[in-house]
Design a protein around this motif. Structure first.
Motif, PDB file in Angstrom:
ATOM      1  N   ALA A   1       6.019  -9.434   8.582  1.00 40.29           N
ATOM      2  CA  ALA A   1       4.629  -9.110   8.273  1.00 40.29           C
ATOM      3  C   ALA A   1       4.452  -7.596   8.334  1.00 40.29           C
ATOM      4  CB  ALA A   1       3.673  -9.792   9.252  1.00 40.29           C
ATOM      5  N   ARG A   2       3.991  -7.050   7.234  1.00 38.21           N
ATOM      6  CA  ARG A   2       3.678  -5.613   7.212  1.00 38.21           C
ATOM      7  C   ARG A   2       2.219  -5.439   7.624  1.00 38.21           C
ATOM      8  NH1 ARG A   2       5.890  -5.317   1.184  1.00 38.21           N
ATOM      9  NH2 ARG A   2       4.921  -7.369   1.384  1.00 38.21           N
ATOM     10  N   VAL A   3       2.012  -4.695   8.682  1.00 34.33           N
ATOM     11  CA  VAL A   3       0.686  -4.560   9.294  1.00 34.33           C
ATOM     12  C   VAL A   3       0.207  -3.121   9.132  1.00 34.33           C
ATOM     13  CG1 VAL A   3      -0.693  -4.877  11.373  1.00 34.33           C
ATOM     14  CG2 VAL A   3       1.330  -6.323  10.975  1.00 34.33           C
ATOM     15  N   ALA A   4      -0.953  -2.958   8.533  1.00 34.76           N
ATOM     16  CA  ALA A   4      -1.553  -1.635   8.365  1.00 34.76           C
ATOM     17  C   ALA A   4      -2.925  -1.620   9.023  1.00 34.76           C
ATOM     18  CB  ALA A   4      -1.679  -1.294   6.884  1.00 34.76           C
ATOM     19  N   HIS A   5      -3.424  -0.422   9.281  1.00 32.35           N
ATOM     20  CA  HIS A   5      -4.771  -0.345   9.837  1.00 32.35           C
ATOM     21  C   HIS A   5      -5.515   0.837   9.245  1.00 32.35           C
ATOM     22  CE1 HIS A   5      -2.802   2.452  12.704  1.00 32.35           C
ATOM     23  NE2 HIS A   5      -4.005   2.973  12.878  1.00 32.35           N
ATOM     24  N   VAL A   6      -6.822   0.848   9.464  1.00 32.65           N
ATOM     25  CA  VAL A   6      -7.709   1.881   8.914  1.00 32.65           C
ATOM     26  C   VAL A   6      -8.323   2.660  10.072  1.00 32.65           C
ATOM     27  CG1 VAL A   6      -9.785   2.315   7.556  1.00 32.65           C
ATOM     28  CG2 VAL A   6      -8.196   0.494   6.866  1.00 32.65           C
TER      29      VAL A   6
ATOM     30  N   ARG B   1      -2.690  -2.102  -1.451  1.00 29.88           N
ATOM     31  CA  ARG B   1      -1.910  -1.605  -2.590  1.00 29.88           C
ATOM     32  C   ARG B   1      -0.503  -1.190  -2.175  1.00 29.88           C
ATOM     33  NH1 ARG B   1      -7.085   1.761  -4.850  1.00 29.88           N
ATOM     34  NH2 ARG B   1      -7.845   0.183  -6.329  1.00 29.88           N
ATOM     35  N   GLU B   2      -0.367  -0.794  -0.914  1.00 32.21           N
ATOM     36  CA  GLU B   2       0.955  -0.397  -0.404  1.00 32.21           C
ATOM     37  C   GLU B   2       1.717  -1.571   0.200  1.00 32.21           C
ATOM     38  OE1 GLU B   2       2.505   2.460  -0.671  1.00 32.21           O
ATOM     39  OE2 GLU B   2       0.873   3.462  -1.745  1.00 32.21           O
ATOM     40  N   GLY B   3       1.211  -2.784   0.005  1.00 29.62           N
ATOM     41  CA  GLY B   3       1.968  -3.969   0.366  1.00 29.62           C
ATOM     42  C   GLY B   3       1.676  -4.570   1.726  1.00 29.62           C
ATOM     43  N   ALA B   4       0.584  -4.196   2.368  1.00 33.43           N
ATOM     44  CA  ALA B   4       0.269  -4.761   3.685  1.00 33.43           C
ATOM     45  C   ALA B   4      -0.025  -6.250   3.583  1.00 33.43           C
ATOM     46  CB  ALA B   4      -0.922  -4.031   4.303  1.00 33.43           C
ATOM     47  N   ASP B   5       0.441  -6.989   4.572  1.00 34.65           N
ATOM     48  CA  ASP B   5       0.132  -8.420   4.686  1.00 34.65           C
ATOM     49  C   ASP B   5      -1.075  -8.657   5.594  1.00 34.65           C
ATOM     50  OD1 ASP B   5       2.510  -9.361   3.204  1.00 34.65           O
ATOM     51  OD2 ASP B   5       3.599  -8.526   4.920  1.00 34.65           O
TER      52      ASP B   5
ATOM     53  N   VAL C   1      -3.448   3.766   7.512  1.00 36.86           N
ATOM     54  CA  VAL C   1      -2.198   3.973   8.239  1.00 36.86           C
ATOM     55  C   VAL C   1      -1.291   2.783   7.943  1.00 36.86           C
ATOM     56  CG1 VAL C   1      -1.133   4.424  10.473  1.00 36.86           C
ATOM     57  CG2 VAL C   1      -3.488   5.181  10.036  1.00 36.86           C
ATOM     58  N   LEU C   2      -0.197   3.040   7.245  1.00 35.26           N
ATOM     59  CA  LEU C   2       0.651   1.964   6.739  1.00 35.26           C
ATOM     60  C   LEU C   2       1.630   1.485   7.803  1.00 35.26           C
ATOM     61  CD1 LEU C   2       1.345   3.420   3.176  1.00 35.26           C
ATOM     62  CD2 LEU C   2      -0.570   2.017   3.973  1.00 35.26           C
TER      63      LEU C   2
ATOM     64  N   ARG D   1       0.438   7.971   6.464  1.00 33.89           N
ATOM     65  CA  ARG D   1      -1.019   8.069   6.512  1.00 33.89           C
ATOM     66  C   ARG D   1      -1.515   8.461   5.121  1.00 33.89           C
ATOM     67  NH1 ARG D   1      -2.911   8.318  11.696  1.00 33.89           N
ATOM     68  NH2 ARG D   1      -4.802   9.455  11.064  1.00 33.89           N
ATOM     69  N   VAL D   2      -2.363   7.611   4.560  1.00 41.13           N
ATOM     70  CA  VAL D   2      -2.885   7.823   3.210  1.00 41.13           C
ATOM     71  C   VAL D   2      -4.363   8.184   3.327  1.00 41.13           C
ATOM     72  CG1 VAL D   2      -3.267   6.808   0.940  1.00 41.13           C
ATOM     73  CG2 VAL D   2      -1.250   6.139   2.290  1.00 41.13           C
ATOM     74  N   PRO D   3      -4.727   9.448   3.023  1.00 40.82           N
ATOM     75  CA  PRO D   3      -6.148   9.821   3.107  1.00 40.82           C
ATOM     76  C   PRO D   3      -6.968   9.086   2.044  1.00 40.82           C
ATOM     77  CG  PRO D   3      -4.723  11.763   3.016  1.00 40.82           C
ATOM     78  CD  PRO D   3      -3.879  10.579   2.662  1.00 40.82           C
ATOM     79  N   VAL D   4      -8.200   8.734   2.406  1.00 33.23           N
ATOM     80  CA  VAL D   4      -9.113   8.072   1.487  1.00 33.23           C
ATOM     81  C   VAL D   4     -10.243   9.052   1.179  1.00 33.23           C
ATOM     82  CG1 VAL D   4     -10.661   6.105   1.138  1.00 33.23           C
ATOM     83  CG2 VAL D   4      -8.552   5.821   2.471  1.00 33.23           C
ATOM     84  N   ALA D   5     -10.377   9.388  -0.097  1.00 32.56           N
ATOM     85  CA  ALA D   5     -11.356  10.392  -0.493  1.00 32.56           C
ATOM     86  C   ALA D   5     -12.773   9.881  -0.277  1.00 32.56           C
ATOM     87  CB  ALA D   5     -11.159  10.764  -1.959  1.00 32.56           C
TER      88      ALA D   5
END
Length: 562
Positions: free
Chosen positions: A106-111, A140-144, A419-420, A425-429
């Motif tokens: 499981a790929r886990v990301a957070h905001v 979009r980066e594949g998080a489950d 945060v993938l 870390r992918v900034p959100v405009a």
């Protein structure tokens, strides 16, 4: 592109534990969301984190996931939740550890980015309401599994929809449609018959309502439904009720888009299927809402039981005795309120139905003044007050209470980041375009019903209602189910008549908003909840039953509608 099926498995922290499993096994889904946060929840989590810096998230979610992560993986269902609360990174790490222990990839990301406590050091928690594009970046980066902190409730749906359909930040109509779908889903079973004004018509279906899901289309339209065979029901009424819940005017503002509630079109699309279409969107307002939670002091209460005759005189006696005791002690609490609740009936067949309650509530920054000062004064009256003296329960030490308020900051004041799973870390405009929020003019009203015979009867025989809280304010949404009833309601139930029917609102600002497409009126009552739900300012601190009180009030209703 294909329809996106998004379900909900939680409407609040404490909702039905097995709903996650039911949603994963009951039918087809692409995304399962869980909403665990409310204004009060942030205060509770803030107090948890004071005791344990590793806390601050909804632990229930982790226990649910222990049973259901494997099911989600088998069925390729993405999970998106705001259960991260005050510590989304901590919950994301806990989910990774759980997945490793269970042997489930499981790929886990957070905001991140919602936590603004550094700028408000006197607050227990200070969090901006973020939109859905951080969630979209994670998916979009594949998080489950995507974990967030404080995002808008609807963001749990707009994020997955934007990721799936490739929507950009200026596709306001599509985003607005997803916001409306998210608002319907966010409170779980309230969209499938729970807490529904006309429940008695379908009571047999409501012993265990299923949870809702939305079939979202690329143009932003959707169908609200539920899994086959689950309890409850979905019709235009249940969806209308939820659309009115905790809203105000026709412009429903969020960080990604302002949805125009006056453009919504609802149609029954078959059993347990309601189509939502036509939703228009506008640029979001130039600021983000920030919820501030702080400790307001300490609170305590005692309920004196008054039985039989002379209720008013008994209440006056004990009130005078308590006020004398406070005066003699020279240490009265800063805030003292009394409420006499006349639950008694004449010639009652039971002692309980012969009794009224006199509630005394005290608040003060000093814990001692709401603890010993209250309990000592009350207990000492046990043999020296009105006949039949007793209380529901002895007053305790008192408890801390919270105060909620909101402030607003520019979009650029937050660092919204996805945060993938691999740590990137992918900034959100922030929003590119914004539009200052203004109320729309009152729409053209239909012709009133012609004069005819009327009967004095409860409003609820004709109209449904749903009410809720937003900080110190309450909203009451009222709707009817026929054009004829709408012609009567929109002219009859003015803000002035609303104040007459609910005397608690007479001294407060009341604003009426008209939503003809929904045959609905939405009333916002400012200040009725004091400092918010955590302060427990009134008997019903979240205004959950304010709408039902309104429905119980009598007025002259045309007999043709009855």
């Amino acid at each position: 592109m294909t329809t996106l099926r998004i379900g909900n498995a939680s409407g609040f922290y404490g909702d039905r534990f097995d709903a996650m499993r039911e949603m994963l096994t009951g039918g087809e889904l692409d995304v399962l969301t869980g909403d665990y946060l409310a204004e009060l929840t942030m205060l509770i989590l803030g107090r948890d984190r004071l005791k344990d810096p590793a806390a601050g998230y909804a632990r229930t979610f982790l226990r649910q996931l222990e049973e259901c992560l494997g099911l989600a993986h088998e069925r390729s269902v993405k999970i998106v939740t705001n259960a991260g609360g005050l510590h989304p990174a901590g919950l994301a790490d806990a989910v990774r550890q759980l997945a490793e222990r269970l042997g489930i990839p499981a790929r886990v990301a957070h905001v991140e980015g919602d936590d603004l406590k550094a700028g408000y050091p006197d607050s227990l928690a200070a969090h901006a309401y973020l939109g859905g594009f951080g969630i979209a970046a994670c998916l979009r980066e594949g998080a489950d599994v995507v974990v967030t902190g404080r995002v808008t409730d609807a963001a749990l749906v707009t994020g997955p929809a934007a990721a799936h359909f490739g929507w950009g930040p200026r596709e306001y109509d599509r985003l607005a449609g997803a916001v409306v779908a998210g608002h319907v889903l966010e409170c779980g079973a309230q969209a499938t018959g729970g807490n529904y004004a006309f429940f008695a018509e379908r009571a047999g279906d409501l012993r265990r309502p299923g949870f809702p899901l939305a079939e979202i289309h690329e143009d932003g339209s959707c169908v609200i439904t539920k899994h086959p065979g689950t309890g409850g029901f979905v019709d235009v009424g249940t969806v209308t009720a939820q659309l009115l819940y905790e809203t105000a005017g026709a412009r429903y503002a969020g960080p990604d888009v302002t949805a125009r509630l006056d453009t919504i079109r609802l149609t029954q699309d078959g059993p347990d299927r309601v189509r939502i279409e036509g939703v228009r969107g506008e640029a979001p307002p130039p600021t983000l809402k920030v919820g501030l939670n702080r400790l307001g002091g300490f609170r305590n209460e005692v309920a004196f039981v008054l039985t039989g005759l002379d209720i008013e005189a008994k209440a006056a006696l004990v009130r005078g005795q308590m006020e004398t005791a406070f005066a003699q002690a020279k240490s009265a609490p800063a805030d003292i309120s009394w409420d006499l609740v006349r639950t008694d009936a004449p010639d009652a067949p039971t002692e309980e139905t012969a009794s009224a309650l006199l509630r005394l509530v005290v608040r003060d920054p000093d814990e001692r003044l709401v603890g010993r000062a209250l309990s000592g004064a009350a207990v000492e009256l046990a043999l020296a007050s009105y006949p039949g003296f007793h209380v529901l329960a002895p007053p305790g030490k008192g408890a801390p209470y919270g105060v909620f308020e909101d402030v607003y900051v520019p979009h650029g004041a937050v660092d919204h980041v996805a945060v993938l799973d691999d740590g990137r870390r992918v900034p959100v405009a922030p929003a590119h375009d914004t539009l200052v929020l203004e109320d729309l003019p009152t729409p053209e009203l239909p012709e009133p019903l012609p004069d005819g015979p009327t009967r004095r009867a409860p409003l609820g025989l004709v109209a449904g209602a749903r009410s809720g809280d937003k900080g110190p304010n309450a909203n009451v949404g009222v709707w009817v189910r026929t054009d004829e009833a709408w012609r009567w309601l929109v002219h009859e139930l003015t803000a002035e008549r609303f104040r007459e029917l609910l005397p608690e609102s007479r001294a407060l600002p009341v604003t009426r908003h008209v939503l003809p497409n929904l045959r609905a009126l939405n009333f916002v009552v400012e200040g009725i909840l004091g400092a918010g739900v955590a302060a427990r300012h009134r008997f019903d601190p979240q205004a959950k039953a304010l709408g039902e009180w309104l429905r119980s009030r009598h007025l002259d209703i045309p007999e043709a509608l009855l």
